[in-house]
Write an enzyme that holds these catalytic residues in place. Sequence first.
Site, PDB file in Angstrom:
ATOM      1  N   THR A  14      -3.722  -2.859  -5.173  1.00  0.00           N
ATOM      2  CA  THR A  14      -4.192  -1.667  -5.870  1.00  0.00           C
ATOM      3  C   THR A  14      -3.175  -1.239  -6.918  1.00  0.00           C
ATOM      4  O   THR A  14      -2.322  -0.375  -6.687  1.00  0.00           O
ATOM      5  CB  THR A  14      -4.511  -0.532  -4.883  1.00  0.00           C
ATOM      6  OG1 THR A  14      -5.471  -1.010  -3.940  1.00  0.00           O
ATOM      7  CG2 THR A  14      -5.109   0.671  -5.597  1.00  0.00           C
ATOM      8  N   LYS A  38      -4.502  -6.660  -0.367  1.00  0.00           N
ATOM      9  CA  LYS A  38      -5.319  -5.758  -1.181  1.00  0.00           C
ATOM     10  C   LYS A  38      -4.379  -5.219  -2.232  1.00  0.00           C
ATOM     11  O   LYS A  38      -3.370  -4.579  -1.912  1.00  0.00           O
ATOM     12  CB  LYS A  38      -5.851  -4.650  -0.279  1.00  0.00           C
ATOM     13  CG  LYS A  38      -6.420  -3.469  -0.983  1.00  0.00           C
ATOM     14  CD  LYS A  38      -7.262  -2.710   0.018  1.00  0.00           C
ATOM     15  CE  LYS A  38      -7.223  -1.218  -0.197  1.00  0.00           C
ATOM     16  NZ  LYS A  38      -7.550  -0.811  -1.554  1.00  0.00           N
ATOM     17  N   GLY A  50      -8.050  -3.795  -6.060  1.00  0.00           N
ATOM     18  CA  GLY A  50      -8.003  -2.400  -5.611  1.00  0.00           C
ATOM     19  C   GLY A  50      -8.628  -1.400  -6.564  1.00  0.00           C
ATOM     20  O   GLY A  50      -9.543  -0.676  -6.179  1.00  0.00           O
ATOM     21  N   TYR A  58      -1.291  -4.482   2.079  1.00  0.00           N
ATOM     22  CA  TYR A  58      -1.895  -3.504   1.155  1.00  0.00           C
ATOM     23  C   TYR A  58      -0.810  -2.999   0.203  1.00  0.00           C
ATOM     24  O   TYR A  58       0.106  -2.283   0.603  1.00  0.00           O
ATOM     25  CB  TYR A  58      -2.504  -2.376   1.993  1.00  0.00           C
ATOM     26  CG  TYR A  58      -3.230  -1.272   1.255  1.00  0.00           C
ATOM     27  CD1 TYR A  58      -3.408  -1.272  -0.117  1.00  0.00           C
ATOM     28  CD2 TYR A  58      -3.777  -0.207   1.966  1.00  0.00           C
ATOM     29  CE1 TYR A  58      -4.091  -0.250  -0.760  1.00  0.00           C
ATOM     30  CE2 TYR A  58      -4.462   0.824   1.336  1.00  0.00           C
ATOM     31  CZ  TYR A  58      -4.614   0.798  -0.024  1.00  0.00           C
ATOM     32  OH  TYR A  58      -5.281   1.815  -0.653  1.00  0.00           O
ATOM     33  N   SER A  78     -12.775   2.838  -3.395  1.00  0.00           N
ATOM     34  CA  SER A  78     -13.333   4.110  -2.952  1.00  0.00           C
ATOM     35  C   SER A  78     -14.672   4.444  -3.607  1.00  0.00           C
ATOM     36  O   SER A  78     -15.556   4.986  -2.959  1.00  0.00           O
ATOM     37  CB  SER A  78     -12.335   5.231  -3.216  1.00  0.00           C
ATOM     38  OG  SER A  78     -12.226   5.474  -4.599  1.00  0.00           O
ATOM     39  N   GLU A  80     -11.989   0.573 -11.382  1.00  0.00           N
ATOM     40  CA  GLU A  80     -12.224   0.602 -12.829  1.00  0.00           C
ATOM     41  C   GLU A  80     -11.906  -0.723 -13.515  1.00  0.00           C
ATOM     42  O   GLU A  80     -12.286  -0.948 -14.660  1.00  0.00           O
ATOM     43  CB  GLU A  80     -11.479   1.773 -13.499  1.00  0.00           C
ATOM     44  CG  GLU A  80     -10.022   1.985 -13.119  1.00  0.00           C
ATOM     45  CD  GLU A  80      -9.826   2.768 -11.819  1.00  0.00           C
ATOM     46  OE1 GLU A  80     -10.321   2.324 -10.772  1.00  0.00           O
ATOM     47  OE2 GLU A  80      -9.150   3.808 -11.857  1.00  0.00           O
ATOM     48  N   SER A  89      -6.684   4.759   2.233  1.00  0.00           N
ATOM     49  CA  SER A  89      -6.380   5.930   1.409  1.00  0.00           C
ATOM     50  C   SER A  89      -7.618   6.818   1.315  1.00  0.00           C
ATOM     51  O   SER A  89      -7.558   8.021   1.609  1.00  0.00           O
ATOM     52  CB  SER A  89      -5.959   5.494   0.009  1.00  0.00           C
ATOM     53  OG  SER A  89      -5.097   4.390   0.069  1.00  0.00           O
ATOM     54  N   THR A  90      -8.737   6.226   0.930  1.00  0.00           N
ATOM     55  CA  THR A  90      -9.984   6.972   0.792  1.00  0.00           C
ATOM     56  C   THR A  90     -10.419   7.560   2.127  1.00  0.00           C
ATOM     57  O   THR A  90     -10.929   8.677   2.192  1.00  0.00           O
ATOM     58  CB  THR A  90     -11.092   6.020   0.295  1.00  0.00           C
ATOM     59  OG1 THR A  90     -10.620   5.349  -0.869  1.00  0.00           O
ATOM     60  CG2 THR A  90     -12.370   6.763   0.000  1.00  0.00           C
TER      61      THR A  90
HETATM   62  C1  NAY Z   1      -8.358   2.719   0.003  1.00  0.00           C
HETATM   63  O1  NAY Z   1      -7.532   2.254   0.779  1.00  0.00           O
HETATM   64  O2  NAY Z   1      -9.024   3.695   0.268  1.00  0.00           O
HETATM   65  C2  NAY Z   1      -8.555   2.126  -1.308  1.00  0.00           C
HETATM   66  O3  NAY Z   1      -9.110   1.095  -1.424  1.00  0.00           O
HETATM   67  C3  NAY Z   1      -8.102   2.891  -2.456  1.00  0.00           C
HETATM   68  C4  NAY Z   1      -8.453   2.265  -3.762  1.00  0.00           C
HETATM   69  C5  NAY Z   1      -8.468   3.364  -4.757  1.00  0.00           C
HETATM   70  N1  NAY Z   1      -7.153   3.557  -5.292  1.00  0.00           N
HETATM   71  C6  NAY Z   1      -6.540   4.734  -5.334  1.00  0.00           C
HETATM   72  C7  NAY Z   1      -5.181   4.784  -5.926  1.00  0.00           C
HETATM   73  O4  NAY Z   1      -7.048   5.728  -4.939  1.00  0.00           O
HETATM   74  O5  NAY Z   1     -10.709   2.839  -5.269  1.00  0.00           O
HETATM   75  C8  NAY Z   1      -9.456   3.094  -5.840  1.00  0.00           C
HETATM   76  C9  NAY Z   1      -9.528   4.289  -6.780  1.00  0.00           C
HETATM   77  O6  NAY Z   1      -9.831   5.439  -6.052  1.00  0.00           O
HETATM   78  C10 NAY Z   1     -10.587   4.095  -7.850  1.00  0.00           C
HETATM   79  O7  NAY Z   1     -10.316   2.904  -8.508  1.00  0.00           O
HETATM   80  C11 NAY Z   1     -10.606   5.258  -8.828  1.00  0.00           C
HETATM   81  O8  NAY Z   1      -9.406   5.323  -9.534  1.00  0.00           O
END
Ligand code: NAY
Length: 293
Positions: free
Chosen positions: A165, A163, A188, A135, A207, A191, A46-47
């Site tokens: 999330t 994973k 995931g 995931y 992320s 926070e 996602s990131t």
């Molecule tokens: C990825 O595949 O990039 C992730 O790991 C995404 C994980 C992120 N979840 C979402 C919904 O974006 O890192 C988290 C998230 O950005 C972070 O906790 C801030 O909310």
Amino acid sequence: HEQFNGIIPALITPYGADGGISDSVTRQLVRHLISQGAAGFYLSGSTGEGFLQSTEERQQLLEIVLDEVKSEVPVIAHVGAMDTATAVQLTRHAHQAGAAAVSAVTPFYYKHGPEQVMRHYIDIVEAADIPLIAYHIPGLTGSNASVDFYKELSQVDGIIGLKFTSTNVYEMQQIMDSCGEDFLVFNGPDEICLAGLTMGACGAIGSTYNIMMAPFAELYRLFHEGKLAEARTLQYEVNRVIRELLRYDFIAFEREILRLQGFEVGSPRKPIQQLIDAQRADIYEVAKRFSFL
Ligand code: NAY
């Protein structure tokens, strides 16, 4: 699968001036994150904007990172796609290129029943001799697979973990309890990293580790030393930044912080938020306020 643990950044994909993947900045960022304690990398998730990249670009990014990292830390290639064929193609490539594992979101956009989702994962895992990490990210895919679904999935040869999330830590715990100790569950949401670790997650993929690698690596270490109060203090500190981040698209925010940290990773691809000057100025103030950024 002891190699999968610790804090694993879901890498921001650096783009160069031409909009393509930047070889040099990718290497610079990956080096930096390893020096700060990154325990692996998760690419084109996602990131990483995997769904805004071509199949060739996803392969290119993986090759650059593998070449830079060698076997210092495991590299996980996210191969998830709406269609099984693309996921299978990326899986074969990841295996040939030397990734440690592949990972795939539950297929999205169309609504599939559990049999179709299971078939999608089995097709991926049968495509090449490489471990697969499923995931679960219902907030983005809209697909909320059940604890029983993951229990069945965990029994498929080659599917080594998940994973997870979602901030539903109880559901995470139920999955861990049903799937058994050998099934790896990665936290995931950054926070609740400490909460996920406390419940039994083997590590965390996320992320904000791109911009706060050091404090999270420290949090992980403290957790394993049983210093929970100190780990909690760090979780509170990073969450103050995440609270600011959530006012923006997280990718846009993180790219701006990385730029301020000296990594010219470029803007996110549209339609992700493109920051205007006032927003950049605001993020600059946030970065100044949190001196560890
Ligand atoms: C990825 O595949 O990039 C992730 O790991 C995404 C994980 C992120 N979840 C979402 C919904 O974006 O890192 C988290 C998230 O950005 C972070 O906790 C801030 O909310």
